[in-house]
Motif scaffolding. Structure first.
Motif, PDB file in Angstrom:
ATOM      1  N   LEU A 306       0.709  -1.142   0.529  1.00  0.00           N
ATOM      2  CA  LEU A 306       0.030   0.226  -0.131  1.00  0.00           C
ATOM      3  C   LEU A 306       1.081   1.285   0.142  1.00  0.00           C
ATOM      4  CD1 LEU A 306      -2.856  -1.039   1.996  1.00  0.00           C
ATOM      5  CD2 LEU A 306      -3.238  -0.144  -0.092  1.00  0.00           C
ATOM      6  N   LYS A 307       0.804   2.175  -1.553  1.00  0.00           N
ATOM      7  CA  LYS A 307       1.549   3.511  -1.055  1.00  0.00           C
ATOM      8  C   LYS A 307       1.341   4.634   0.179  1.00  0.00           C
ATOM      9  CE  LYS A 307       3.523   2.260  -5.490  1.00  0.00           C
ATOM     10  NZ  LYS A 307       3.285   2.883  -7.201  1.00  0.00           N
ATOM     11  N   GLU A 308      -0.416   4.225   0.109  1.00  0.00           N
ATOM     12  CA  GLU A 308      -1.163   5.516   0.653  1.00  0.00           C
ATOM     13  C   GLU A 308      -2.219   4.915   1.760  1.00  0.00           C
ATOM     14  OE1 GLU A 308      -2.405   8.629  -1.194  1.00  0.00           O
ATOM     15  OE2 GLU A 308      -0.827   9.452  -2.557  1.00  0.00           O
ATOM     16  N   TYR A 309      -1.841   5.121   3.116  1.00  0.00           N
ATOM     17  CA  TYR A 309      -2.707   4.706   4.409  1.00  0.00           C
ATOM     18  C   TYR A 309      -2.985   5.174   5.246  1.00  0.00           C
ATOM     19  CZ  TYR A 309       0.715   2.224   6.526  1.00  0.00           C
ATOM     20  OH  TYR A 309       2.367   1.975   6.609  1.00  0.00           O
ATOM     21  N   SER A 310      -4.096   5.620   5.699  1.00  0.00           N
ATOM     22  CA  SER A 310      -3.691   6.170   7.822  1.00  0.00           C
ATOM     23  C   SER A 310      -4.890   5.104   7.989  1.00  0.00           C
ATOM     24  CB  SER A 310      -4.470   7.646   7.504  1.00  0.00           C
ATOM     25  OG  SER A 310      -4.884   8.359   8.070  1.00  0.00           O
ATOM     26  N   LEU A 311      -4.506   4.751   9.122  1.00  0.00           N
ATOM     27  CA  LEU A 311      -5.067   3.822   9.906  1.00  0.00           C
ATOM     28  C   LEU A 311      -4.780   4.157  11.816  1.00  0.00           C
ATOM     29  CD1 LEU A 311      -3.736   0.280   8.103  1.00  0.00           C
ATOM     30  CD2 LEU A 311      -6.044   1.813   7.847  1.00  0.00           C
ATOM     31  N   PHE A 312      -6.103   3.675  11.986  1.00  0.00           N
ATOM     32  CA  PHE A 312      -5.445   3.615  13.520  1.00  0.00           C
ATOM     33  C   PHE A 312      -6.756   2.884  14.073  1.00  0.00           C
ATOM     34  CE2 PHE A 312      -9.650   6.180  12.397  1.00  0.00           C
ATOM     35  CZ  PHE A 312     -10.778   6.058  13.486  1.00  0.00           C
ATOM     36  N   PRO A 313      -6.589   2.613  15.663  1.00  0.00           N
ATOM     37  CA  PRO A 313      -7.581   1.553  16.108  1.00  0.00           C
ATOM     38  C   PRO A 313      -8.569   2.073  16.252  1.00  0.00           C
ATOM     39  CG  PRO A 313      -5.316   2.059  17.070  1.00  0.00           C
ATOM     40  CD  PRO A 313      -5.213   2.894  16.438  1.00  0.00           C
ATOM     41  N   GLY A 314      -9.261   0.984  15.628  1.00  0.00           N
ATOM     42  CA  GLY A 314     -10.906   0.865  16.298  1.00  0.00           C
ATOM     43  C   GLY A 314     -11.783   1.383  14.837  1.00  0.00           C
ATOM     44  N   GLN A 315     -10.791   1.196  13.236  1.00  0.00           N
ATOM     45  CA  GLN A 315     -11.132   2.438  11.814  1.00  0.00           C
ATOM     46  C   GLN A 315     -11.860   0.928  11.496  1.00  0.00           C
ATOM     47  OE1 GLN A 315      -8.127   3.618  10.000  1.00  0.00           O
ATOM     48  NE2 GLN A 315      -9.439   4.040   8.164  1.00  0.00           N
ATOM     49  N   VAL A 316     -12.511   0.785  11.189  1.00  0.00           N
ATOM     50  CA  VAL A 316     -13.616   0.221   9.879  1.00  0.00           C
ATOM     51  C   VAL A 316     -13.500   0.149   8.591  1.00  0.00           C
ATOM     52  CG1 VAL A 316     -15.979  -1.141   9.484  1.00  0.00           C
ATOM     53  CG2 VAL A 316     -15.280  -0.012  11.990  1.00  0.00           C
ATOM     54  N   VAL A 317     -13.161  -0.640   7.725  1.00  0.00           N
ATOM     55  CA  VAL A 317     -12.475  -0.625   6.233  1.00  0.00           C
ATOM     56  C   VAL A 317     -12.680  -1.622   5.878  1.00  0.00           C
ATOM     57  CG1 VAL A 317     -10.588   0.502   7.725  1.00  0.00           C
ATOM     58  CG2 VAL A 317     -10.213  -1.885   7.160  1.00  0.00           C
ATOM     59  N   ILE A 318     -12.872  -1.728   4.140  1.00  0.00           N
ATOM     60  CA  ILE A 318     -12.941  -2.318   3.211  1.00  0.00           C
ATOM     61  C   ILE A 318     -11.384  -2.407   3.006  1.00  0.00           C
ATOM     62  CG2 ILE A 318     -13.755  -4.066   1.019  1.00  0.00           C
ATOM     63  CD1 ILE A 318     -16.405  -2.121   2.759  1.00  0.00           C
ATOM     64  N   MET A 319     -10.914  -3.709   3.167  1.00  0.00           N
ATOM     65  CA  MET A 319      -9.330  -3.924   2.297  1.00  0.00           C
ATOM     66  C   MET A 319      -9.357  -4.649   1.072  1.00  0.00           C
ATOM     67  SD  MET A 319      -6.780  -3.873   5.424  1.00  0.00           S
ATOM     68  CE  MET A 319      -6.297  -2.160   6.084  1.00  0.00           C
ATOM     69  N   GLU A 320      -8.502  -4.325  -0.115  1.00  0.00           N
ATOM     70  CA  GLU A 320      -8.414  -6.102  -0.784  1.00  0.00           C
ATOM     71  C   GLU A 320      -6.821  -6.394  -1.133  1.00  0.00           C
ATOM     72  OE1 GLU A 320      -8.611  -6.136  -6.358  1.00  0.00           O
ATOM     73  OE2 GLU A 320     -10.561  -4.890  -4.779  1.00  0.00           O
ATOM     74  N   GLY A 321      -6.776  -7.845  -0.830  1.00  0.00           N
ATOM     75  CA  GLY A 321      -5.509  -8.012  -1.117  1.00  0.00           C
ATOM     76  C   GLY A 321      -5.826  -9.156  -1.363  1.00  0.00           C
ATOM     77  N   PHE A 322      -4.471 -10.239  -0.954  1.00  0.00           N
ATOM     78  CA  PHE A 322      -3.688 -11.721  -1.948  1.00  0.00           C
ATOM     79  C   PHE A 322      -3.835 -12.442  -0.106  1.00  0.00           C
ATOM     80  CE2 PHE A 322      -2.563  -9.123  -5.310  1.00  0.00           C
ATOM     81  CZ  PHE A 322      -3.351 -10.379  -6.008  1.00  0.00           C
ATOM     82  N   ASN A 323      -4.827 -13.209   0.202  1.00  0.00           N
ATOM     83  CA  ASN A 323      -4.593 -13.812   1.501  1.00  0.00           C
ATOM     84  C   ASN A 323      -4.097 -15.748   0.991  1.00  0.00           C
ATOM     85  OD1 ASN A 323      -5.055 -15.200   3.509  1.00  0.00           O
ATOM     86  ND2 ASN A 323      -6.817 -14.652   4.588  1.00  0.00           N
ATOM     87  N   THR A 324      -3.430 -16.094   0.431  1.00  0.00           N
ATOM     88  CA  THR A 324      -2.975 -17.065  -0.187  1.00  0.00           C
ATOM     89  C   THR A 324      -3.020 -18.114   0.955  1.00  0.00           C
ATOM     90  OG1 THR A 324      -0.675 -16.575   0.297  1.00  0.00           O
ATOM     91  CG2 THR A 324      -1.961 -15.744  -1.862  1.00  0.00           C
ATOM     92  N   THR A 325      -2.334 -17.890   2.219  1.00  0.00           N
ATOM     93  CA  THR A 325      -2.507 -18.949   3.171  1.00  0.00           C
ATOM     94  C   THR A 325      -3.562 -19.141   4.457  1.00  0.00           C
ATOM     95  OG1 THR A 325      -1.129 -17.489   4.678  1.00  0.00           O
ATOM     96  CG2 THR A 325      -0.078 -19.274   2.815  1.00  0.00           C
ATOM     97  N   GLY A 326      -4.246 -18.070   4.123  1.00  0.00           N
ATOM     98  CA  GLY A 326      -5.523 -18.329   5.242  1.00  0.00           C
ATOM     99  C   GLY A 326      -4.849 -17.059   6.791  1.00  0.00           C
ATOM    100  N   ARG A 327      -3.712 -16.961   6.369  1.00  0.00           N
ATOM    101  CA  ARG A 327      -2.864 -16.140   7.924  1.00  0.00           C
ATOM    102  C   ARG A 327      -2.346 -14.812   7.856  1.00  0.00           C
ATOM    103  NH1 ARG A 327       0.762 -22.495   9.603  1.00  0.00           N
ATOM    104  NH2 ARG A 327      -1.470 -23.684   9.514  1.00  0.00           N
TER     105      ARG A 327
END
Length: 615
Positions: A306-327
């Motif tokens: 991710l080149k740009e992001y702004s996150l804090f604890p408790g933030q509700v987000v929708i993320m897209e990405g790869f989860n090949t192992t489920g871990r």
């Protein structure tokens, strides 16, 4: 026992101690109250003044004398009598006589304090204003001759607020009184050029309406009874409700469970968390899933793609990405949040075309004094400019003030607050401005739970009830159809301290935090909360959510003042009225409605001019 004021005057003249005539009655009351003769009382007083190097008797010196000498003498008599007597039946008449002043003070505490407060309010006026040529004449108030409304309204705010009545060391702050930048405009927003910055006070029509979803908080509630399952249910509901709105806005077909491995890109819904008790960083981010899709499971997040992001604890987000192992999720895209629509005023609310609003946030005393001089200066500004509405945020009696922390006040916290409140209400009565009081978790006398119920003040007259309104913390308030979001909690500091971000260009932290608040649709989206916050989550879910996107969002903070436009919402940090030992800032806004004009968001045209000004 009869006490002669003439004999007291003769005794004082013998020792050459200067005094005001009005203090003789006060000194006579102390003789009766503490069972002292005239010569004995004057001897004690002369010894006290000599040791303190005082040559003139004033109200402050007399109060200090009572506090430091007479009260301590009573306390010693009480302890010695208790220690010497084996049981109540063996006390002799001497010990009972020694304790008589203490018992008398307990019996007549209420009436004596009322008399003292009234006398001190009158006599202290001379220390704040130019001395008059003749003696001040007290207006007597009896059931047969009550105070008229005119005489009550004419009382000076400095006369109403007497710091010596609740603090033995009420000396003005030297740094505050010697400031040279008073009235300086430090930041401006909108077309503020040429504005007179004066309202219509009581002559204008003002409509105030508290808005809630489904209803606003109007009274106290039982706190400290929440269960962990209840807290979890609130957090889960927040994820699911906000996720449903984002899903519909971004036209997402379905969310994938967090722990299901997949070779193709997946879209996950969850809440940002930290994998430890420390501060969030780019390597410790986890995503906590909802109950519907992921049964509350957690998965670590890799932000390296991710080149740009702004996150804090408790933030509700929708993320897209790869989860090949489920871990582990390697995030490649972060979906933007969406704010709520704006408030649509009724025809009656939107009828007023212009409104002036003043906003100020406590503390209203400097850190080295309890004299409330900044508050009195603010009252003078309100009377001069006559704004349509004045919004005052707590703390009014700051729990972090040195004299409060060290228990140096001689009156209960509730009494000091009521005296402060009475000063503001009666002191601004001539302006006719509507007053809105917002509590703070730092108000030492009030309930320290979030959301915080409104103040209660039963002494409002029928006339003042029309222009004074107490609201909760936080609160959504419609002023002539313009929606204000009000909170005294330092959101900018709390969220800014926990936020992590990455940006390819320049980025403004204040703007990022404000965008988070508006898109998360909550007055306090941070979880876990700051250590100063005691949140009741069941009531938080009901009373601390944004019902709409406010037109104006007031977010006082210890951080630097500003006025910004975020998503069409004018966000104002007016600063605090005092900063340590020096003066701070307050804000003023000029609102103009254009009923026939519509902006791009489908709301009535609104022009906002704002300034932040030094007190």
């Amino acid at each position: 026992m009869a006490v002669s004021t003439q004999q007291l005057a003769e005794e004082l003249q013998i020792f050459g101690l200067d005094y005001e005539d009005s203090l003789l009655e006060k000194l006579a009351e102390l003789c009766v109250l503490y069972r002292q003769t005239e010569d004995g009382m004057v001897s004690e007083l002369i010894a006290f003044c000599t040791s303190a190097g005082k040559t003139c008797l004033t109200v402050d010196i007399l109060n200090s004398f009572e506090y430091e000498v007479l009260n301590k003498k009573l306390s010693k008599a009480w302890h010695s009598a208790s220690k010497d007597s084996g049981h109540a039946g063996t006390r002799d008449i001497v010990s009972i006589q020694e304790l008589y002043p203490f018992l008398l003070k307990l019996l007549s505490l209420t009436s004596v304090f009322r008399i003292e407060a009234e006398e001190e309010e009158e006599t202290l006026l001379s220390s704040y204003t130019t001395p008059s040529k003749g003696p001040l004449k007290r207006v007597s108030s009896t059931p047969e001759t009550p105070l008229t409304k005119r005489s009550v309204a004419a009382r000076s705010p400095r006369q109403l607020l007497s710091p010596s009545s609740f603090s033995p060391s009420a000396t003005p702050s030297q740094k505050y009184t010697s400031r040279t930048n008073r009235g300086e405009v430090v930041t401006t927003f909108g077309s503020a050029q040429g504005l007179s910055w004066s309202g219509r006070g009581g002559s204008g029509s003002v409509s105030l309406k508290v808005v809630g979803d489904p209803e606003p908080l109007t009274g106290s509630y039982k706190a400290m009874f929440q269960q962990l399952m209840g807290v979890r249910e609130v957090l889960t509901s927040k994820i699911e409700e906000l996720g449903s709105e984002l899903k519909e806005h971004h036209k997402i077909e379905a969310f994938t469970p967090l722990l299901v491995p997949a070779q193709e890109p997946v879209i996950l819904l969850g809440q940002i968390g930290c994998d430890s008790n420390g501060k969030l960083n780019s390597k410790s981010v986890i995503l906590e899933g909802d109950q519907e899709h992921s049964y509350g499971a957690q998965i670590p997040v890799d932000l390296s793609e991710l080149k740009e992001y702004s996150l804090f604890p408790g933030q509700v987000v929708i993320m897209e990405g790869f989860n090949t192992t489920g871990r582990r999720l390697t995030a490649t895209k972060l979906y933007e949040g969406v704010p709520l629509p704006f408030y649509q005023p009724t025809e009656e609310e939107g009828a007023s075309e212009q409104t002036m609003v003043v906003v100020a946030c406590g503390p209203y005393t400097t850190s080295d004094s309890i004299t409330y001089d900044p508050l009195l200066d603010l009252i003078a500004i309100i009377n001069r400019d006559q704004p349509d509405v004045c919004i005052l945020f707590g703390p009014f009696l700051d729990a972090k003030h040195e004299q409060v922390e060290n228990c140096k006040l001689t009156s209960p916290f509730e009494d000091v607050f009521k005296q402060c409140l009475r000063t503001v209400i009666e002191g601004t009565r001539s302006s006719g401005s509507h007053l809105v009081f917002v509590p703070s978790l730092r108000d030492v006398h009030h309930e320290p739970v979030y959301p915080q119920p409104p103040f209660t003040f039963s002494e409002l007259s029928r006339e003042d009830k029309k222009r004074v309104q107490f609201v909760s913390e936080p609160c959504s308030l419609s002023i002539n159809g313009v929606m204000f979001g009000l909170t005294s909690t330092d959101l900018l500091f709390h969220i800014g301290a926990e936020e992590i971000f990455s940006s390819s260009g320049t980025s403004d932290r204040f703007s990022r935090v404000l965008k988070h608040i508006l898109t998360q649709r909550s007055y306090y989206p941070l979880y876990p909360p700051h250590e100063d916050m005691a949140i009741d989550y069941e009531n938080f879910y009901t009373y601390a959510q944004l019902p709409v996107t406010p037109d104006v969002f007031i977010v006082p903070s210890e951080l630097r003042y500003f006025v910004k436009d975020i998503f069409g919402c004018v966000c104002v940090n007016p600063g605090r009225l005092t900063k340590g030992q020096v003066g701070g800032t307050f804000g003023r806004l000029y609102l103009r409605r254009q009923p026939k004009a519509m902006d791009g968001g489908g709301r009535q045209g609104l022009s906002v001019a704002a300034q932040v000004v030094r007190i």
